[in-house]
Design an enzyme around this catalytic site. Sequence first.
Site, PDB file in Angstrom:
ATOM      1  N   TYR A  35      53.767 -49.465  43.938  1.00 20.49           N
ATOM      2  CA  TYR A  35      53.090 -49.082  42.703  1.00 20.49           C
ATOM      3  C   TYR A  35      53.889 -47.945  42.079  1.00 20.49           C
ATOM      4  O   TYR A  35      54.629 -47.230  42.760  1.00 20.49           O
ATOM      5  CB  TYR A  35      51.636 -48.713  42.904  1.00 20.49           C
ATOM      6  N   THR A  36      53.754 -47.774  40.762  1.00 15.10           N
ATOM      7  CA  THR A  36      54.542 -46.747  40.084  1.00 15.10           C
ATOM      8  C   THR A  36      54.021 -45.346  40.386  1.00 15.10           C
ATOM      9  O   THR A  36      54.807 -44.392  40.455  1.00 15.10           O
ATOM     10  CB  THR A  36      54.527 -46.975  38.564  1.00 15.10           C
ATOM     11  N   GLU A  99      58.293 -53.030  41.110  1.00 12.62           N
ATOM     12  CA  GLU A  99      57.382 -51.934  40.775  1.00 12.62           C
ATOM     13  C   GLU A  99      56.216 -52.498  39.955  1.00 12.62           C
ATOM     14  O   GLU A  99      56.432 -53.182  38.951  1.00 12.62           O
ATOM     15  CB  GLU A  99      58.101 -50.854  39.967  1.00 12.62           C
ATOM     16  N   HIS A 141      55.882 -50.900  50.296  1.00 12.69           N
ATOM     17  CA  HIS A 141      56.750 -49.747  50.546  1.00 12.69           C
ATOM     18  C   HIS A 141      56.266 -48.951  51.751  1.00 12.69           C
ATOM     19  O   HIS A 141      57.054 -48.446  52.553  1.00 12.69           O
ATOM     20  CB  HIS A 141      56.772 -48.856  49.292  1.00 12.69           C
ATOM     21  N   ASP A 151      52.366 -46.641  48.939  1.00  9.25           N
ATOM     22  CA  ASP A 151      52.227 -47.755  47.995  1.00  9.25           C
ATOM     23  C   ASP A 151      52.563 -49.104  48.638  1.00  9.25           C
ATOM     24  O   ASP A 151      53.345 -49.157  49.592  1.00  9.25           O
ATOM     25  CB  ASP A 151      53.094 -47.517  46.752  1.00  9.25           C
TER      26      ASP A 151
END
Length: 254
Positions: A35-36, A99, A141, A151
């Site tokens: 995720y960003t 992402e 990640h 994330d």
Amino acid sequence: MTSFEADYRKAIVQPSPNYGERADGRKPDMILLHYTGMPTPEGALEWLCRAESQVSCHYFVHENGDIVQLVPEQRRAWHAGKSVWHGDSDINSLSIGIEIANAGHPGGLPDYPKAQIEAVIELCHDCGERWSIPSERVLGHSDVAPRRKLDPGENFPWNDLYEGGIGHWVVPTPITGGRFFQRGDQGQPVEALQSMLSLYGYGTEITGEFSDKMAGELEAFQRHFRPERVDGIADFSTIDTLHRLLATLPRYAA
């Protein structure tokens, strides 16, 4: 980088200068989801395209499902950082980084919109078929960088991806009482659990001692595969879920 032709036909190209060559001629055999973790998608995308950020990814998925490609799949994007999986430490050279626009833990773990998840599923299918990526190598990640990264988060719908034909999953074993292992415990049962985590791919050291590092790896496992409770404690639900995942891997199922 100048413009290039998108590998995924539905993607819009917005080149990032942050990329390199995959080491030793390696080809991607993993898809890594992030995720960003930033307040706005626009700010996150801008950051990934700025040279001073020293970070990038191959694909960026907006909340409405629109997809932007920043780096060609043949190139090495800079998204994984210090990571390890099955003994490999250059995750950037062997992965495709995606992402997903979501504020993540800093933003209170907002839900991922349905359109966005559908787009992620389709993109993963396209990349997976093009590079023959095994289902169990679609990871988060946090799987490859426990404790350092969280994330795509415990609210990421891995079960929806699996129902869409992406990733590896079993329904988590229900949380009940019973014996468990935690920080400070040691002995053969702890060693056996460490072996299971290592067999699955985590960078777990087999020492027989339940360390802070091992607790972080268990939290990463729970965040992906048993998200109802992420506490780093090896309860029956966690251990049995891990056992059933190993049993359904093609390399162990036989």
